[in-house]
Design a protein around this motif. Structure first.
Motif, short mmCIF file in Angstrom:
data_model
loop_
_atom_site.label_atom_id
_atom_site.label_comp_id
_atom_site.label_asym_id
_atom_site.label_seq_id
_atom_site.Cartn_x
_atom_site.Cartn_y
_atom_site.Cartn_z
N LEU A 178 13.21 37.41 15.34
CA LEU A 178 13.82 36.51 16.30
C LEU A 178 12.74 35.84 17.13
CD1 LEU A 178 16.80 38.74 17.50
CD2 LEU A 178 16.80 36.96 15.75
N GLN A 179 12.86 34.54 17.31
CA GLN A 179 11.83 33.80 18.01
C GLN A 179 12.36 33.04 19.21
OE1 GLN A 179 8.65 33.80 17.01
NE2 GLN A 179 8.81 34.81 15.03
N LEU A 180 13.66 32.83 19.24
CA LEU A 180 14.28 32.04 20.29
C LEU A 180 15.13 32.94 21.18
CD1 LEU A 180 15.45 29.08 18.03
CD2 LEU A 180 13.45 29.12 19.52
N VAL A 181 15.36 32.50 22.41
CA VAL A 181 16.16 33.27 23.36
C VAL A 181 17.24 32.37 23.93
CG1 VAL A 181 16.18 34.61 25.47
CG2 VAL A 181 14.22 34.76 23.93
N GLU A 182 18.50 32.77 23.73
CA GLU A 182 19.62 32.04 24.31
C GLU A 182 20.06 32.72 25.60
OE1 GLU A 182 20.39 32.22 19.77
OE2 GLU A 182 19.79 33.57 21.38
N SER A 183 20.61 31.93 26.50
CA SER A 183 21.18 32.46 27.74
C SER A 183 22.26 31.51 28.22
CB SER A 183 20.09 32.63 28.81
OG SER A 183 19.49 31.38 29.11
N GLY A 184 23.04 31.97 29.18
CA GLY A 184 24.04 31.12 29.79
C GLY A 184 25.47 31.39 29.38
N GLY A 185 25.66 32.31 28.45
CA GLY A 185 27.02 32.62 28.04
C GLY A 185 27.77 33.39 29.12
N GLY A 186 29.06 33.57 28.88
CA GLY A 186 29.86 34.31 29.84
C GLY A 186 31.34 34.10 29.61
N LEU A 187 32.12 34.53 30.58
CA LEU A 187 33.58 34.39 30.54
C LEU A 187 33.97 33.19 31.40
CD1 LEU A 187 36.46 35.45 29.91
CD2 LEU A 187 36.22 36.91 31.95
N SER A 226 8.68 31.18 24.03
CA SER A 226 7.28 31.08 24.42
C SER A 226 6.37 31.11 23.20
CB SER A 226 6.91 32.25 25.34
OG SER A 226 7.10 33.48 24.68
N ARG A 227 7.01 31.13 21.99
CA ARG A 227 6.26 31.31 20.75
C ARG A 227 5.77 30.00 20.15
NH1 ARG A 227 7.30 36.33 18.26
NH2 ARG A 227 7.95 37.82 19.87
N PHE A 228 6.51 28.92 20.37
CA PHE A 228 6.11 27.64 19.79
C PHE A 228 6.76 26.51 20.59
CE2 PHE A 228 10.21 27.12 17.69
CZ PHE A 228 10.61 28.42 17.45
N THR A 229 6.37 25.28 20.28
CA THR A 229 6.81 24.12 21.05
C THR A 229 8.06 23.53 20.42
OG1 THR A 229 4.52 23.67 21.66
CG2 THR A 229 6.11 21.88 21.98
N LEU A 230 9.16 23.58 21.14
CA LEU A 230 10.45 23.18 20.59
C LEU A 230 10.52 21.70 20.26
CD1 LEU A 230 13.01 25.26 22.67
CD2 LEU A 230 12.02 25.77 20.44
N ARG A 231 9.77 20.86 20.95
CA ARG A 231 9.92 19.42 20.72
C ARG A 231 9.47 19.00 19.33
NH1 ARG A 231 5.16 16.33 21.95
NH2 ARG A 231 3.50 17.63 22.85
N PHE A 232 8.75 19.89 18.64
CA PHE A 232 8.32 19.57 17.28
C PHE A 232 9.34 19.99 16.23
CE2 PHE A 232 4.58 17.95 18.78
CZ PHE A 232 3.75 18.85 19.41
N TYR A 233 10.45 20.57 16.67
CA TYR A 233 11.46 21.08 15.76
C TYR A 233 12.83 20.48 16.07
CZ TYR A 233 8.15 24.70 14.43
OH TYR A 233 7.05 25.36 13.96
N ALA A 234 13.62 20.37 15.02
CA ALA A 234 15.04 20.15 15.22
C ALA A 234 15.65 21.46 15.71
CB ALA A 234 15.71 19.71 13.92
#
Length: 121
Positions: free
Chosen positions: A1-10, A24-32
């Motif tokens: 796993l390389q990405l971290v999601e947050s913000g979910g809830g009820l 923090s592993r790589f630069t997201l703007r270079f990826y879809a």
């Protein structure tokens, strides 16, 4: 796993949530970056995707007009703003990275652990 999601809830039907995807592993703007969701007993389905090269975005018909994907390159993050939430939006939401927006989830190389979204009164 390389990405971290947050913000979910009820949240109640009609409410809003904003999900975040960061790493923090790589630069997201270079990826879809795609958002997927998986409800209990169902296949994981694509929700939205943001292309890195063109800036274009795509949405599943079920969320068009309600969800918005966006990027903050300074924060190395991608967001999914979810408005007018419905009970059928209840699922675990995942973000994933690929070279471009693919419809096939197997083309995405990096995934997060998911964040639970529950829409219920």
């Amino acid at each position: 796993l390389q990405l971290v999601e947050s913000g979910g809830g009820l949240v109640q039907p009609g409410g809003s949530l904003r999900l975040s995807c960061a790493t923090s592993r790589f630069t997201l703007r270079f990826y879809a970056i795609g958002w997927f969701r998986q409800a209990p007993g169902k296949e994981r389905e694509g929700v939205s995707c943001s292309s890195s090269s063109t800036g274009s975005t795509v949405y599943a018909d079920s969320v068009k007009g309600r969800f918005t994907i966006s990027r903050d390159n300074a924060k190395n993050a991608v967001y999914l703003q979810m408005n007018s939430l419905k009970p059928e939006d209840t699922a675990i939401y995942y973000c994933a990275a690929a070279l471009k927006c693919y419809s096939d989830r197997d083309e995405y190389n990096y995934w997060g652990q998911g964040t639970q979204v529950t829409v219920s009164s």
